[in-house]
Each structure stands twice: as structure tokens, then as C-alpha cells.
Scaffold this active site. Structure first.
Site, PDB file in Angstrom:
ATOM      1  CG  HIS A  17      -1.635   1.208   1.242  1.00  0.00           C
ATOM      2  ND1 HIS A  17      -2.896   1.426   0.749  1.00  0.00           N
ATOM      3  CD2 HIS A  17      -1.590   2.432   1.975  1.00  0.00           C
ATOM      4  CE1 HIS A  17      -3.554   2.524   1.185  1.00  0.00           C
ATOM      5  NE2 HIS A  17      -2.625   3.029   1.845  1.00  0.00           N
ATOM      6  CD  GLU A  18       1.723   3.545   3.655  1.00  0.00           C
ATOM      7  OE1 GLU A  18       2.255   4.673   3.036  1.00  0.00           O
ATOM      8  OE2 GLU A  18       0.761   3.627   4.329  1.00  0.00           O
ATOM      9  CG  HIS A  21       0.355   6.553  -0.770  1.00  0.00           C
ATOM     10  ND1 HIS A  21      -0.796   6.804  -1.367  1.00  0.00           N
ATOM     11  CD2 HIS A  21      -0.304   5.613   0.487  1.00  0.00           C
ATOM     12  CE1 HIS A  21      -1.678   6.378  -0.823  1.00  0.00           C
ATOM     13  NE2 HIS A  21      -1.364   5.995   0.425  1.00  0.00           N
TER      14      HIS A  21
END
Length: 351
Positions: A17-18, A21
Site C-alpha cells: 500500500h505504502e 504512494h
């Protein structure tokens, strides 16, 4: 050991997920100060690509600290060329969407691996037949195998159940294999009180049979593998969206909500069932992370997306005072939900 595996799986999902980003932010030239798995005091770290990569003590999430962005203090901003705030609202939205998107993409590939592993799936073999039900009256018996309905071939219990549940009161013609004999059985499904996947009382067309628990391997072509992965990702996303909606409307009681302990326990239990079960629950949790982060709560990606959409539409950023108040409210809501999930988890553990 299974608990360790579950924590590693959860950390891996947070990492992806990170990473979404991180990759999109770097693509737009944003300087990344910290990439952390976990919150709180760091227990290990190293520097690479001009970023501090760290593992923190509390493994309940993670974050990417971009230059010019600080959720703990939204008033702290930087408008340098390599800062998050210097980017256009659309670029910032793409950076925010990249995290949930990474979870959906990861889930898709996990489902691909599951499909390639020929997962076991329920065969349309009848187990118990409820007395006085349409199936009982029509003469269906245990160990009968339903091979087609109204001439349409069925290969799985799910396919059969789907056709029956969509019935509008018409009579169905079931092709049934009993031993070496093929039979044609006519029956009409009856609206029956049952439980939904969200534990709600619902009425739906049923014929009064249970599965015998017989499974077979799902052998798929490359095209069918991609279709399976796509359908499973969409189904999981839809199910989670509906679950959130029903929690908000009160159709599903708040006591059904789980937290990180539930996630770890379910993944731990799946570990005992083999790698296929671990991949399945990892995919489901990955979709869960993607969906929940899109909720319009200011402390989450969805909340920040709302702020940037507001800026795109009105051509001005939200005032600093409003931004701070909404962010604080978002953290209160988020910690409240986490606390409720943890409370429910503990109640389940102690019975």
C-alpha cells in the site's frame, strides 16, 4: 509460528500500500523523507534512495512521510519544488489513489496465483435434503449430482446456487446424475428465510438442499485464470463496500466489526490450512485495506482526496483552520473505529 506468518502477511500488505504512494510520489518528483512499516518508536532503519526506511514498534499500519505533508500537524507545509504541496490537486489525488490501487493490484495477482494452483471448489453434489422442501417433494436424494439447470450446464455448487437464487417463481428443470443414471427433475424454488453473508435475516429462493462437501480441482485456461482473478477482486471489493454501508446504516450491528486481532487470527488460522488459504485471506485483506483507505475520513487517503477535489472544483484550498479541525475529527473517528474493533476482538477471545 502461524501468528508470525500472519504478522508478516499484514506487514507485506501494508508495505505494498505504502509502496504505491511512494512510487507515484517519486514519479511526480516528491521527496520522500520516511517510509515506515508500523507506528511509534522505530526498531530498525536504513537509508536507500535518499529515504529513511524503517520498521516501527506498533505493526498496525504504516506511512510514507512526504516533504510538505504532515497528518499530525496539517498546518506544516512546504512549497518547495520537491514537496507534496507544490503539486497540482490532480497529481496529489493520483499519489493518494496509488496506495489503494496497489492493494487492488496485489489482490488481483494473489487471485491469479490461487487460480494457477487449481484451488478446490465445491461440486454440485447434494448432501442433506430438508423434509417437505421443494427438493424433497421432487424426490432429490443425498449424493445426487446436479449437472444442469434448464439445459445450462453447472460445474460448481456456486453456479447452481446462483441460478436458483435468481429464480422468479418459475419451475426449474434439473438434470441430475444418480449413480450411472441421468434424471430430469422439475421443481419450483420457495422463498425461504435464511442468513446473508452479513448475518442478516433475508428471504431468497431456495430448494432445501445442503452441500455434501464434495470438492474438485478448478482447472482453468490462461484466459479463465485472468477472468477468475478479475471476478474475485471485484466480488471482494463489492462485498467490503456493502459491509461498510450496512455498518453505517445499522443493518449490520457494530459488534460484528473486527480489528487487527481478528485479521491476525484469521490469517493465522488460514496458515494451518495451507498456502492456498493464506493467499486467499491475504487477497481479501488487501482489498479490505484498499477499500477502507478510500473512505472519506480526513485521516485516510479518501479524506485527503476529498480536500483535493474541493480545491480542484473551487480553485482554492480549504482554510487551514477547517483542515486542522477536520483532520483532528478524522483521527478521532479512526481511533474510535480501531478501538471498537479491538474491543470486539477481545470480547470474542474471552467468549
Amino acid at each position: 509460528m502461524s501468528w508470525l506468518v500472519s504478522l508478516l502477511v499484514l506487514s507485506a500488505l501494508i508495505f505494498f500500500h505504502e509502496l504505491g504512494h511512494y512510487a507515484m510520489a517519486r514519479f511526480f518528483g516528491v521527496y520522500i523523507e520516511i517510509f515506515s512499516i508500523g507506528f511509534g518508536k522505530k526498531i530498525a532503519s536504513f537509508r536507500m534512495f535518499n529515504t529513511e526506511w524503517r520498521i516501527a514498534m506498533i505493526p498496525l499500519g504504516g506511512y510514507v512521510k512526504m516533504k510538505g505533508q504532515d497528518d499530525a500537524d496539517p498546518s506544516v507545509k512546504s512549497y518547495d519544488k520537491d514537496s507534496y504541496n507544490s503539486k497540482t490537486p490532480l497529481q496529489r489525488i493520483l499519489i493518494l489513489l496509488a496506495g489503494p490501487a496497489a492493494n487492488f493490484i496485489l489482490a488481483f495477482f494473489l487471485y491469479v496465483f490461487i487460480a494457477l494452483g487449481s484451488p478446490g471448489i465445491l461440486s454440485p453434489v447434494i448432501g442433506a435434503v430438508k423434509k417437505d422442501s421443494p427438493a424433497f417433494v421432487a424426490g432429490l436424494e443425498s449424493n445426487d449430482t446436479v449437472t444442469a439447470i434448464d439445459g445450462k450446464s453447472v460445474a460448481t455448487w456456486e453456479e447452481m446456487a446462483e441460478i436458483i437464487s435468481q429464480n422468479k417463481g418459475e419451475t426449474l428443470d434439473l438434470t441430475v446424475k444418480r449413480g450411472e443414471t441421468l434424471l430430469h427433475v422439475s421443481l419450483t424454488p420457495k422463498l425461504t428465510l435464511t442468513k446473508s453473508m452479513f448475518n442478516e435475516d433475508i428471504y431468497k429462493p431456495m430448494i432445501g438442499i445442503g452441500s455434501a462437501g464434495v470438492t474438485h480441482k478448478l482447472e482453468l485456461t490462461p484466459v479463465e485464470v485472468l477472468k477468475y482473478a478479475t471476478n474475485q477482486t471485484i466480488f471482494a471489493s463489492t462485498m467490503i463496500f456493502k459491509g461498510v454501508e450496512k455498518l453505517i446504516t445499522g443493518d449490520v450491528p457494530a459488534k460484528e466489526m473486527g480489528g487487527v486481532i481478528s485479521i491476525v487470527k484469521i490469517t493465522s488460522d488460514a496458515t494451518a490450512q495451507g498456502w492456498m488459504a493464506v493467499l486467499f485471506f491475504a487477497a481479501l485483506i488487501s482489498v479490505n485495506l484498499g477499500v477502507l483507505n478510500l473512505l472519506p475520513i480526513p485521516a485516510l487517503d479518501g479524506g485527503h482526496i476529498m480536500f483535493n477535489l474541493y480545491e480542484m472544483i473551487t480553485r482554492r484550498a480549504p482554510s487551514e483552520a477547517v483542515l486542522v479541525r477536520l483532520t483532528v475529527a478524522g483521527w478521532v473517528i479512526l481511533f474510535g473505529l480501531m478501538g471498537l474493533g479491538l474491543y470486539n476482538d477481545i470480547n470474542r477471545l474471552i467468549g
